[in-house]
Design an enzyme around this catalytic site. Sequence first.
Site, PDB file in Angstrom:
ATOM      1  N   LYS A  64       0.843  -1.207   0.000  1.00 36.27           N
ATOM      2  CA  LYS A  64       0.000   0.000   0.000  1.00 36.27           C
ATOM      3  C   LYS A  64       0.873   1.250   0.000  1.00 36.27           C
ATOM      4  CE  LYS A  64      -3.626  -2.715   2.066  1.00 36.27           C
ATOM      5  NZ  LYS A  64      -4.103  -3.325   3.303  1.00 36.27           N
ATOM      6  N   GLN A 120      -4.502  -2.145   9.818  1.00 38.99           N
ATOM      7  CA  GLN A 120      -4.229  -3.426   9.159  1.00 38.99           C
ATOM      8  C   GLN A 120      -4.716  -4.589  10.030  1.00 38.99           C
ATOM      9  OE1 GLN A 120      -2.832  -3.722   5.942  1.00 38.99           O
ATOM     10  NE2 GLN A 120      -3.501  -5.841   6.209  1.00 38.99           N
ATOM     11  N   ASP A 171     -10.991   1.828   4.504  1.00 44.51           N
ATOM     12  CA  ASP A 171     -11.249   0.387   4.399  1.00 44.51           C
ATOM     13  C   ASP A 171     -12.734   0.100   4.255  1.00 44.51           C
ATOM     14  OD1 ASP A 171      -9.024  -1.261   4.320  1.00 44.51           O
ATOM     15  OD2 ASP A 171      -8.639  -1.051   6.469  1.00 44.51           O
TER      16      ASP A 171
END
Length: 287
Positions: free
Chosen positions: A53, A97, A120
Amino acid sequence: MAATLLDGAAVAREVYSQLGQRVQTLVAAGVRPGLAAIQVGNHAASTIYIRRKVKACAETGVYSEIHQLESDCPESTLLATIDKLNHHRGIHGILLQLPLPQHFDAGRIMQSIAVEKDVDGFNWQNLGALVAGRPRFTPCTPSGIIALLERYEVRIEGRNAVVVGRSTEVGKPMALMLIARSATVSVCNSKTRDLRQFTSIADILVVAAGRPLLVTADMIKPGAAVVDVGINRLPDGRVCGDVDFAGASQVASLLSPVPGGVGPMTVAMVIANTVSAAEHHAQARAA
Ligand code: NAD
């Protein structure tokens, strides 16, 4: 018949090129999109995903930073980090994460990420907006799959779509996005009695179970578009999906590889959501 590859790596590069132009426009207006990634502990796969990312940010001109916390840190430390980033004017997207170490309630902690920075798409407000048919930030893996299907001009409306897996991160939002595009959707799970009965009617089959070789050629409708989300590490160290790739490629018309299919699209959608968040911020600032 050999299936055409749903080449996520190639499509992700196209997405980055378009995003790079949007980033330039934003920078010219005085806003550089910024993404903060939080990693708790040092789960090896998470480290790889975060690096991907960060690399994608660099490619598109998005600023990025990583916040590394100890795996045994108290919940208050994680919440304080999120709170600081929620108020940081240069950060438009916050990525926590997953997986988190066992002692954290990931679903609950996700709710502390500001809705407008939830790139997200796991905040319940954003998931609720998807259920209500008014999506804003949507989870990146299913968004990436939709983008991939659209890029290969797979018709969704009126088709039978089957999603194997019902997780909040992949299966459920995938089903909702397919429903929103007027597919007739079935969602299977580990208690589904006869998986083949469902997979064999799928014009579009999305498999997100995390079970190597769960779907074999004989379970696939000839000509189907098959998207393999699974990432499984075999005892010999090789990575494979949930679909028997060699067999499926003889039956399906379109098939995503693992690696190189859904994974790169997921990363691309994180960056896309971050750029959208920055655009929103820039518009609000200008108003
Ligand atoms: P999860 O474990 O949260 O959910 C798995 C789902 O599959 C569950 O709903 C379960 O009921 C279902 N399932 C398990 N065995 C089944 C069976 N035999 N028949 C039917 N359904 C079954 O997993 P997840 O987070 O949704 O991820 C699924 C897979 O996708 C994993 O391999 C994960 O690593 C991978 N993944 C890949 C990406 C990517 O970007 N490529 C992103 C997220 C997840």
